[in-house]
Design a protein around this motif. Sequence first.
Motif, short mmCIF file in Angstrom:
data_model
loop_
_atom_site.label_atom_id
_atom_site.label_comp_id
_atom_site.label_asym_id
_atom_site.label_seq_id
_atom_site.Cartn_x
_atom_site.Cartn_y
_atom_site.Cartn_z
N TYR A 114 0.85 -1.18 0.00
CA TYR A 114 0.00 0.00 0.00
C TYR A 114 0.88 1.22 0.00
CZ TYR A 114 -4.36 -2.43 0.97
OH TYR A 114 -5.48 -3.21 0.88
N VAL A 161 -3.15 10.77 -1.94
CA VAL A 161 -3.01 10.71 -3.39
C VAL A 161 -3.11 12.14 -3.87
CG1 VAL A 161 -4.06 9.91 -5.52
CG2 VAL A 161 -4.03 8.44 -3.52
N THR A 168 1.61 11.62 -6.83
CA THR A 168 1.22 10.31 -7.33
C THR A 168 1.46 10.19 -8.83
OG1 THR A 168 -0.68 10.87 -6.01
CG2 THR A 168 -0.54 8.64 -6.79
N LEU A 169 1.15 11.27 -9.55
CA LEU A 169 1.26 11.23 -11.00
C LEU A 169 2.68 10.95 -11.42
CD1 LEU A 169 -0.36 11.53 -13.55
CD2 LEU A 169 0.10 13.96 -13.53
N ASP A 209 3.41 7.38 -10.83
CA ASP A 209 2.70 6.56 -11.83
C ASP A 209 3.43 6.57 -13.16
OD1 ASP A 209 0.78 5.80 -10.13
OD2 ASP A 209 -0.81 7.08 -10.93
N ARG A 250 6.65 4.56 -12.92
CA ARG A 250 6.35 3.14 -12.91
C ARG A 250 6.01 2.66 -14.31
NH1 ARG A 250 2.18 2.47 -8.87
NH2 ARG A 250 3.83 2.02 -7.42
#
Lengths: 284, 420
Positions: free
Chosen positions: B15, B20, B24-25, B28, B31
């Motif tokens: 987790y 968020v 986070t962007l 993301d 990743r």
Amino acid sequence: MKTKDEEWTLIIEPKSNLFDLRLREVWQYKDLLFLFVKRDFKAAYKQTILGPLWHFIQPLFTTIVFLVVFNKIAEIPTDGVPPTLFYMSGIAIWNYFASCLTATSNTFLANAGIFGKVYFPRLILPISIVTSNVIKFGIQFLLLLVVMIYYMLQGNTIHFGISWFVIPFLVLMMALLGLGLGIIISSLTTKYRDFTVLLGFTVQLLMYATPIVYPLSFLINKSYGWLISWNPLTPIVEAFRYALFEQGTFSLGSLLYSLIFIAIIFVIGLITFNRVERSFMDTV
Amino acid sequence: MIKNVIEVTAVSKQYRLGLVGTGTLSHDLNRWWHLVRGKEDPYLKIGEENDRTLIGNSEYVWALRDVNLNVKDGEVMGIIGRNGAGKSTLLKLLSRTTAPTTGSIKIKGRVASLLEVGTGFHPELSGRDNIYLNGAILGMTRQEITRKFDEIVEFAGVERYVDTPVKRYSSGMYVRLAFAVAAHLEPEILIVDEVLAVGDAEFQKKCLGKMKDVSTNQGRTVLFVSHNMTAIKNLCNTVAYMKNGKVVMVGETENVINTYLSDGATNDIKQEFASPEEAPGNDAVKLKRIEIVPILDLPHAPITVETPIDVEFEFWNYVDDKPINLSLHLYTMNNECVFNVGSESMYLTKGVHKGVCRIPEHLLNDGSYSISMMIVAERSYALYNFEDVVMFEVHENRAPSGWHGKRPGFVRPKLDFKLV
């Protein structure tokens, strides 16, 4: 001892095949779909006096406002269709699309409570929304019919014919487009709420880019006419009016364009929804 | 050979803590960029063990780490562990409300979970409608529900209210109806999480009876998460003990429970802080020291039911305009409060103060206990509650006899009891 994989009824792994949409599972839960539709309908007008009559009142008033603003003040022609019928038909089909889109786009957020506790195919919920909206559309369509009969008794010629059989297909196209776009947006909003805000006013503005308050023929020869004709909603609305009144600008080619557009959106929607539903509880 | 119906293999769940937001962007995108190039997800390498009491350095935390667990057909397995050990996360994965980060879970048969009862109940709809809706959400078909409808209504004891909207139900009726629907599912595997926290005693008994019936008479597999050790002992043949996201022990019920109980209560009998800056508390009070001091004849002897205990408590006080008192809560490991005592209430100067509470011998039964110390102003509101600050264990010292079972009860008073 090694057991074979076929013995297991369910294997949960982090990543699933992109195209493993488990649509058969959705079918297994068809009873739940039915019960959700029933719940929506029963619960929507509990503790109201007018009940389902509200479905009549909202389009009626919208039609009156459109009549005043677009017909009387702006003097936009209505393709030879009586203005009241022109607006009512436009509002009925547009409301259906708009309510499908806005309601399904909220699927994950609005139902996080249930989704967090029990597993059932998540797709059931947006499908149930689209289905219960068909009932609301049906009621508005009934109102339209009543007004059409009134016009007929007044001596206007009203067209009833074989073209009416096209209407269910047009409604289905609207449903799939609303559902497809809705589940894409609901997948995005689980992480980024920005899309909820964006959708709110986009739907409002999109109506003006669709021939709801004006006919396509009114704009087609203007410099920005291309914008309206490339809108995949345009052929559906025009075809809907053509089926009802035999008036409008529409070709099979443009309808086919809409169909392809919808198919692509719908498949993208299913895939994104399917990917997000597995773990959206962690980010919602 | 009895076959496994659940095989959990090397399952982990990561987790991301915190909010968020804009950060986070970028994660993301990073990743995604790694995955596009066929590299491993960079955030799976980091992450720490999930211990909620420690402040970690990483935003990522492993709620489950390399969990392996096999459940056999017809087994009733209890899952125990402290809050945050990963029990509920594991059940969430099994009931498919979220997906694992790595590893795989194989399941044979239909799974139904009672992660929380009453899911999808709509307040405006009648009991009848809600039974159908809730049943369908839990995976029953309409025919199945119709077949069991009367049984469900009878089990819940709401015959008179079937056609009343559930928002008019009392909370007890609501819960009973919800549980009744869930209890009449016929899954091969039933997952139950803390349903016993609700309802009155009679209803709890009914629920336990139903679960026992499901497992022994119908031979179904049950996974049962609870903090109630009595219920676990009553129902389960096997228990898995989870700690910090790992399954640390699986085995026979009594053994595992004992390990679990003694695990937490070994060396937490003292907490001391050198300065107010690092001490827990707030602007009004800060904890300086809390200690369990047994009055023993020999040093290092265990605390038994015959040992008097002093609970010593020192704190920094910053409130001198209101009367203050201390309020001590003693809890069992099942989180049931044994007693609550308050000190006298008085005005204190700013600075360090001390309180001592004597728990006499022959009061507590053997078992593990934890203490929460609340500081109360004007005998009415809490300034701060130092929760579970110390834990200790009281051992048995009965003279050997024919019976080895644990004496029941929270207290073990020595009362005058004569046969005449």
